[in-house]
Design a protein around this motif. Structure first.
Motif, PDB file in Angstrom:
ATOM      1  N   LEU A 107      65.038  -8.815 -14.398  1.00 51.09           N
ATOM      2  CA  LEU A 107      65.921  -9.968 -14.563  1.00 51.09           C
ATOM      3  C   LEU A 107      65.633 -11.033 -13.512  1.00 51.09           C
ATOM      4  N   THR A 108      65.649 -10.661 -12.241  1.00 50.06           N
ATOM      5  CA  THR A 108      65.446 -11.676 -11.196  1.00 50.06           C
ATOM      6  C   THR A 108      64.006 -12.189 -11.211  1.00 50.06           C
ATOM      7  N   ASN A 109      63.044 -11.271 -11.448  1.00 50.28           N
ATOM      8  CA  ASN A 109      61.650 -11.701 -11.527  1.00 50.28           C
ATOM      9  C   ASN A 109      61.450 -12.759 -12.603  1.00 50.28           C
ATOM     10  N   SER A 110      62.024 -12.529 -13.775  1.00 48.20           N
ATOM     11  CA  SER A 110      61.842 -13.475 -14.876  1.00 48.20           C
ATOM     12  C   SER A 110      62.598 -14.766 -14.599  1.00 48.20           C
ATOM     13  N   PHE A 111      63.786 -14.628 -14.061  1.00 44.63           N
ATOM     14  CA  PHE A 111      64.622 -15.802 -13.842  1.00 44.63           C
ATOM     15  C   PHE A 111      64.003 -16.754 -12.828  1.00 44.63           C
ATOM     16  N   LYS A 112      63.340 -16.195 -11.809  1.00 45.00           N
ATOM     17  CA  LYS A 112      62.783 -17.024 -10.744  1.00 45.00           C
ATOM     18  C   LYS A 112      61.316 -17.383 -10.965  1.00 45.00           C
ATOM     19  N   MET A 113      60.767 -17.019 -12.110  1.00 40.26           N
ATOM     20  CA  MET A 113      59.325 -17.160 -12.321  1.00 40.26           C
ATOM     21  C   MET A 113      58.852 -18.601 -12.141  1.00 40.26           C
ATOM     22  N   PHE A 114      57.754 -18.761 -11.398  1.00 38.21           N
ATOM     23  CA  PHE A 114      57.170 -20.087 -11.245  1.00 38.21           C
ATOM     24  C   PHE A 114      55.665 -20.103 -11.549  1.00 38.21           C
ATOM     25  N   ASP A 115      54.890 -19.342 -10.772  1.00 40.15           N
ATOM     26  CA  ASP A 115      53.425 -19.415 -10.853  1.00 40.15           C
ATOM     27  C   ASP A 115      52.897 -19.232 -12.270  1.00 40.15           C
ATOM     28  N   GLN A 116      53.369 -18.197 -12.939  1.00 40.34           N
ATOM     29  CA  GLN A 116      52.875 -17.890 -14.283  1.00 40.34           C
ATOM     30  C   GLN A 116      53.172 -19.037 -15.235  1.00 40.34           C
ATOM     31  N   ASN A 117      54.383 -19.557 -15.133  1.00 41.40           N
ATOM     32  CA  ASN A 117      54.821 -20.673 -15.949  1.00 41.40           C
ATOM     33  C   ASN A 117      53.949 -21.905 -15.682  1.00 41.40           C
ATOM     34  N   TYR A 118      53.694 -22.157 -14.424  1.00 37.97           N
ATOM     35  CA  TYR A 118      52.917 -23.323 -14.000  1.00 37.97           C
ATOM     36  C   TYR A 118      51.484 -23.240 -14.524  1.00 37.97           C
ATOM     37  N   ALA A 119      50.875 -22.057 -14.429  1.00 37.86           N
ATOM     38  CA  ALA A 119      49.481 -21.922 -14.843  1.00 37.86           C
ATOM     39  C   ALA A 119      49.351 -21.834 -16.359  1.00 37.86           C
ATOM     40  N   LEU A 120      50.250 -21.113 -17.011  1.00 37.54           N
ATOM     41  CA  LEU A 120      50.079 -20.884 -18.448  1.00 37.54           C
ATOM     42  C   LEU A 120      50.346 -22.144 -19.269  1.00 37.54           C
ATOM     43  N   THR A 121      51.474 -22.794 -19.052  1.00 37.84           N
ATOM     44  CA  THR A 121      51.800 -23.953 -19.894  1.00 37.84           C
ATOM     45  C   THR A 121      52.056 -25.219 -19.085  1.00 37.84           C
ATOM     46  N   ALA A 122      52.370 -25.096 -17.807  1.00 38.99           N
ATOM     47  CA  ALA A 122      52.770 -26.232 -16.974  1.00 38.99           C
ATOM     48  C   ALA A 122      53.893 -27.028 -17.641  1.00 38.99           C
ATOM     49  N   GLY A 123      54.664 -26.349 -18.474  1.00 35.00           N
ATOM     50  CA  GLY A 123      55.790 -27.007 -19.140  1.00 35.00           C
ATOM     51  C   GLY A 123      55.460 -27.549 -20.524  1.00 35.00           C
ATOM     52  N   ALA A 124      54.179 -27.637 -20.843  1.00 30.66           N
ATOM     53  CA  ALA A 124      53.771 -28.262 -22.103  1.00 30.66           C
ATOM     54  C   ALA A 124      54.286 -27.480 -23.319  1.00 30.66           C
ATOM     55  N   PRO A 125      54.557 -28.156 -24.438  1.00 28.77           N
ATOM     56  CA  PRO A 125      54.452 -29.602 -24.658  1.00 28.77           C
ATOM     57  C   PRO A 125      55.569 -30.376 -23.942  1.00 28.77           C
ATOM     58  N   GLY A 126      55.220 -31.505 -23.369  1.00 30.09           N
ATOM     59  CA  GLY A 126      56.188 -32.257 -22.571  1.00 30.09           C
ATOM     60  C   GLY A 126      56.654 -31.399 -21.422  1.00 30.09           C
ATOM     61  N   ARG A 127      57.980 -31.224 -21.314  1.00 22.01           N
ATOM     62  CA  ARG A 127      58.505 -30.285 -20.325  1.00 22.01           C
ATOM     63  C   ARG A 127      59.312 -29.201 -21.032  1.00 22.01           C
ATOM     64  N   GLU A 128      58.970 -28.966 -22.291  1.00 24.47           N
ATOM     65  CA  GLU A 128      59.792 -28.056 -23.096  1.00 24.47           C
ATOM     66  C   GLU A 128      59.732 -26.606 -22.652  1.00 24.47           C
ATOM     67  N   THR A 129      58.599 -26.179 -22.077  1.00 21.86           N
ATOM     68  CA  THR A 129      58.516 -24.784 -21.659  1.00 21.86           C
ATOM     69  C   THR A 129      58.658 -24.629 -20.136  1.00 21.86           C
ATOM     70  N   SER A 130      59.225 -25.644 -19.484  1.00 21.75           N
ATOM     71  CA  SER A 130      59.483 -25.497 -18.046  1.00 21.75           C
ATOM     72  C   SER A 130      60.712 -24.628 -17.840  1.00 21.75           C
ATOM     73  N   MET A 131      60.542 -23.595 -17.018  1.00 24.17           N
ATOM     74  CA  MET A 131      61.720 -22.837 -16.623  1.00 24.17           C
ATOM     75  C   MET A 131      62.328 -23.505 -15.388  1.00 24.17           C
ATOM     76  N   LEU A 132      63.448 -22.957 -14.905  1.00 23.99           N
ATOM     77  CA  LEU A 132      64.188 -23.636 -13.838  1.00 23.99           C
ATOM     78  C   LEU A 132      63.335 -23.957 -12.622  1.00 23.99           C
ATOM     79  N   ALA A 133      62.595 -22.959 -12.135  1.00 28.68           N
ATOM     80  CA  ALA A 133      61.828 -23.173 -10.906  1.00 28.68           C
ATOM     81  C   ALA A 133      60.807 -24.287 -11.097  1.00 28.68           C
ATOM     82  N   LEU A 134      60.157 -24.306 -12.264  1.00 24.27           N
ATOM     83  CA  LEU A 134      59.159 -25.337 -12.535  1.00 24.27           C
ATOM     84  C   LEU A 134      59.824 -26.696 -12.739  1.00 24.27           C
TER      85      LEU A 134
END
Lengths: 281, 279
Positions: free
Chosen positions: A209-236
């Motif tokens: 739970l906490t690992n997923s909730f705080k995830m940044f690096d994986q999110n940043y490298a895999l999609t960087a939020g694209a398309p737009g900022r739609e796949t940005s999680m909180l940390a990103l």
């Protein structure tokens, strides 16, 4: 002894405390203050009250979208990771040949850093999607399931190891007694195994739970939020608010404060459940 | 007959586990063979093995190493990780022991302060911390070690304290009678006893610092790139990146981890589990 030792504060505590103040305590307090100000560098902060917090909840901001995306992602990956990890742990405690080898292999992805993980999976997922003539930035759905897949690959082995430790703690006599009573495998799982590995389940549940909730690096490298900022999680989203455009640093800091409160709440809930369990046993 | 049925089950389970194991290793294998393909043959057909015309040997590795200066990135990562872990072990163990032995209000407050920092996400302090680091001229591979010591203190002091409480006072009293001062007592008597937990703490911190991206990127990223920062740097603009070099650098980034894992997997696995259960 206590008295002599007490005088050694400068040697035993001061270095750690100094580093702690510089890296954490002072930035933390300043961070709370700055969330109520408008600033671009720390020195030109102007007090603006709750303006930043109000801004976050206006229609144009991505924060609520990121929050919803994060919650969905966290729920889905917490369930999938734990179910898969638990099943693998059950198989690997049956005394099969090669158990040690499988454990080693399944755990390995956990050691690879988030940035590298993100690019590995970007290649794989884009490879599949290229058949459809698109890539992962095409739809937020692809990004979502890509992140779930990546997280499973990374965390399943880790959680599996914790479950294995829990399963091995259950005494053989429990199972013998159950088989004498004629319990079927599903009954054994439900009435013996599951209740007895409950502590491991709590640990793994909150870790994922906490690992997923705080995830940044994986999110940043895999999609960087694209398309737009739609796949940005909180940390990103917080990162993008801080460094995406000049002038929104205060809003970024206010988002960070809210993010901190949410994470602290999760930690509080975790503490409550862990304590409760200790009383029960 | 029953035995037979059991062994069929075991075969099915083993086959299943083998398939899962292949699925776990496959992504890395795919990156590996793509790292030997020309950069324009990767994105469209990543699942095709290199052929005579797409095979480029180690050209991607040469390109990648030059583009991101991988050798120095490896050096920075190694330097920062080793000295930060060493620093964390030394300072946190001393602090933890002191805080469990000298009970004052200030010390109790400090202890809870360290624990509190464990639940604060990095985004909360990243902006202010990097500004302060800048102000104090910590934006170099030596200065960043101080930041890691500060960030690592939370978990490490917490875990050391838990262990230090279980050390029998009699040992320390005996050392005192022998005329040890607190420093001698710590290094000759206490620290050797803390060794099991020290290994766990070293592994957890090493994994975190080696793979950390944001802190080194924000603090020293423009001048000194660690491996994760260098890999991210290579990606550059979405259109212009060199896929071949990226694949090669991913492999080079994974190799040290796999080697480290191969040599110390037992202590890594038990360390990570101990960390999870206690933290």
């Amino acid at each position: 002894m206590q008295k002599t030792l007490k005088r050694y504060f400068p040697i035993f505590v001061a270095p750690t405390l100094l580093a702690f103040l510089i890296a954490f305590a002072i930035p933390f307090i300043m961070g709370i203050y700055l969330s109520f100000t408008k600033f671009t560098t720390v020195t030109n902060a102007q007090f603006v009250g709750l303006y930043n917090y109000k801004q976050i909840f206006t229609a144009g901001d991505h924060f609520l979208h990121a929050l919803w995306f994060t919650v969905k992602f966290t729920v889905v990956s917490t369930i999938t990771v734990n179910v898969i990890a638990f099943c693998l742990a059950l198989l690997l405690t049956k005394g099969l040949r090669g158990t040690h080898f499988f454990r080693t292999v399944f755990f390995m992805p956990n050691l690879i850093g988030g940035i590298v993980l993100g690019y590995i999976w970007q290649l794989i997922i884009n490879g599949f999607l290229s058949g459809l003539g698109v890539d992962i930035t095409y739809s937020a759905n692809y990004g979502f399931w890509g992140l779930v897949l990546l997280t499973n690959w990374q965390l399943v082995g880790y959680m599996m190891i914790i479950y294995i430790a829990g399963l091995q703690n259950i005494s053989k006599e429990m199972y013998e007694a159950a088989s004498i009573d004629g319990a079927r495998p599903m009954q054994v799982l439900r009435h013996i195994t599951l209740p007895l590995v409950m502590p491991s389940i709590t640990i793994c549940f909150f870790l994922t739970l906490t690992n997923s909730f705080k995830m940044f690096d994986q999110n940043y490298a895999l999609t960087a939020g694209a398309p737009g900022r739609e796949t940005s999680m909180l940390a990103l989203d917080i990162f993008q608010t801080f460094y995406g455009s000049v002038g929104s640093e205060g809003i970024g800091q206010a988002k960070a404060v809210i993010f901190f409160i949410l994470v602290a709440l999760l930690a509080g809930i975790q503490l409550y459940f862990t304590r409760k369990r200790e009383v029960d046993v | 007959m029953i035995l037979k049925k059991e062994s069929i089950k075991a075969v099915i389970a083993t086959v299943f586990l083998s398939l899962v194991a292949i699925a776990f290793v496959l992504p890395i294998i795919i990156v590996l063979f793509n790292s030997f393909k020309g950069q324009f043959y990767i994105s469209d057909a990543p699942f095709v093995l290199p052929t005579k015309e797409t095979f480029v040997g180690i050209q991607n590795y040469i390109n990648g190493i030059q583009k991101i200066n991988f050798i120095s990135a490896f050096g920075y990562s190694l330097f920062i990780t080793c000295f930060s872990v060493f620093g964390i072990l030394l300072t946190s163990s001393m602090t933890a022991w002191y805080l469990t032995r000298v009970k004052t209000r200030v010390n109790t407050a400090l202890y809870y302060g360290f624990i509190f920092s464990m639940i604060v996400p990095f985004q909360m302090v990243m902006f202010t911390m990097s500004k302060i680091a800048n102000l104090l001229r910590l934006e170099n591979p030596v200065g960043i070690i101080l930041l890691y010591i500060g960030f690592g203190a939370g978990m490490s002091v917490f875990m050391f304290s838990g262990f230090a409480r279980s050390i029998p006072r009699a040992l320390e009293e005996a050392a005192e009678i022998d005329g040890c001062n607190p420093l001698q007592m710590f290094f000759y008597v206490v620290f050797p006893l803390l060794k099991p937990i020290a290994i766990t703490i070293a592994i957890l911190n090493a994994m975190w610092i080696w793979n950390d991206y944001l802190l080194p990127y924000l603090v020293i990223g423009t001048k000194y790139r660690t491996i994760p920062v260098a890999v991210q740097y290579l990606q550059g603009g979405y259109g212009s990146r060199d896929m071949g070099a990226l694949m090669a650098m991913l492999i080079l980034a994974i190799i040290p981890i796999v080697v480290f894992y191969a040599f110390s997997q037992k202590s890594i696995i038990s360390g990570v589990v101990a960390g999870a259960v206690k933290g």
